[in-house]
Write an enzyme that holds these catalytic residues in place. Structure first.
Site, PDB file in Angstrom:
ATOM      1  N   ASN A  31       0.827  -1.200   0.000  1.00 27.30           N
ATOM      2  CA  ASN A  31       0.000   0.000   0.000  1.00 27.30           C
ATOM      3  C   ASN A  31       0.870   1.261   0.000  1.00 27.30           C
ATOM      4  OD1 ASN A  31      -2.346   1.642   0.181  1.00 27.30           O
ATOM      5  ND2 ASN A  31      -3.350   0.059   1.400  1.00 27.30           N
ATOM      6  N   HIS A  83      23.278   1.064  12.683  1.00 25.29           N
ATOM      7  CA  HIS A  83      24.626   1.380  13.146  1.00 25.29           C
ATOM      8  C   HIS A  83      24.835   0.710  14.498  1.00 25.29           C
ATOM      9  CE1 HIS A  83      25.513   4.622  10.245  1.00 25.29           C
ATOM     10  NE2 HIS A  83      24.204   4.811  10.265  1.00 25.29           N
ATOM     11  N   ALA A 131      -0.782  -1.304   8.984  1.00 31.39           N
ATOM     12  CA  ALA A 131      -0.375   0.074   8.717  1.00 31.39           C
ATOM     13  C   ALA A 131       0.600   0.572   9.774  1.00 31.39           C
ATOM     14  CB  ALA A 131      -1.600   0.982   8.678  1.00 31.39           C
ATOM     15  N   ALA A 154      -1.166  -3.159  13.205  1.00 32.37           N
ATOM     16  CA  ALA A 154      -0.812  -1.780  12.874  1.00 32.37           C
ATOM     17  C   ALA A 154       0.013  -1.175  14.002  1.00 32.37           C
ATOM     18  CB  ALA A 154      -2.076  -0.963  12.642  1.00 32.37           C
TER      19      ALA A 154
END
Length: 192
Positions: free
Chosen positions: A93, A123, A149, A167
């Site tokens: 999406n 890192h 999402a 989500a």
């Protein structure tokens, strides 16, 4: 999956001289990132219906044509592109980011919600090493996984077949097959 040193940022020779010249592998990666950023910038302003234009840009970004029945809704972001492996029937999406230098594989039928982020490079935490190395590990997402999402998938994570990432979840550990993970540090809430 352990997260290992992926590459030295500065060449050993320059560090031995007290200098900080970028190493050849890091320089090549940086050049690729600049090129792909330019390509994704062009992709993300194309008219939605320009399928031929999108296909041509995706081929340059990924180094090969998109597999059949893969759907990606721009805006789409990746830093490298060449190490993003998409199987058939993957759906991505809008607004997703794939930092794929260490490799990302999305299995068949994976669905990715808007603004999900996949990060394979980081890192070291140690302050003395932060500017010396990049660390990283590949992400592997098995078949028929749903990513909600705004979820964030961190380096080295493996997500098992049929799993669901809720989500907003931040996934730092492997996800078992056929399970739901939720929360700011994704944890297994239930399994089936």
């Amino acid at each position: 999956m352990p997260i290992d040193r992926l590459m030295r940022i500065h060449s050993r020779e320059s560090l031995a001289k007290g200098e900080r010249a970028l190493g050849p592998e890091f320089t090549a990666m940086s050049e690729r990132v600049r090129r792909v950023t330019e390509l994704t910038s062009r992709l993300n302003v194309l008219p939605f219906e320009d399928e031929a234009g999108k296909a041509a840009l995706f081929e340059q970004i990924l180094g090969r044509p998109l597999p059949g029945r893969v759907t990606i809704y721009p805006p789409f972001y990746t830093d490298h592109g060449l190490r993003l492996e998409l199987a058939e029937r993957v759906f991505i999406n809008q607004g997703c980011t794939f930092l794929d230098y260490a490799g990302i594989r999305l299995g068949e039928g994976v669905m990715v919600g808007p603004k999900a982020t996949f990060i394979t490079v980081s890192h070291p935490v140690d302050p003395g090493e932060r500017r010396l190395y990049l660390t990283g590990a590949p992400i592997d997402v098995a078949e028929n996984v749903w990513i909600g999402a705004g979820a964030t998938i961190m380096p080295g994570v493996r997500i098992g077949r049929d799993a669901v990432v809720a989500a907003g979840a931040v996934v730092v550990d492997d996800v078992p097959a056929a399970s739901l993970v939720t929360g700011p540090k994704a944890t297994v809430r239930r399994r089936w």
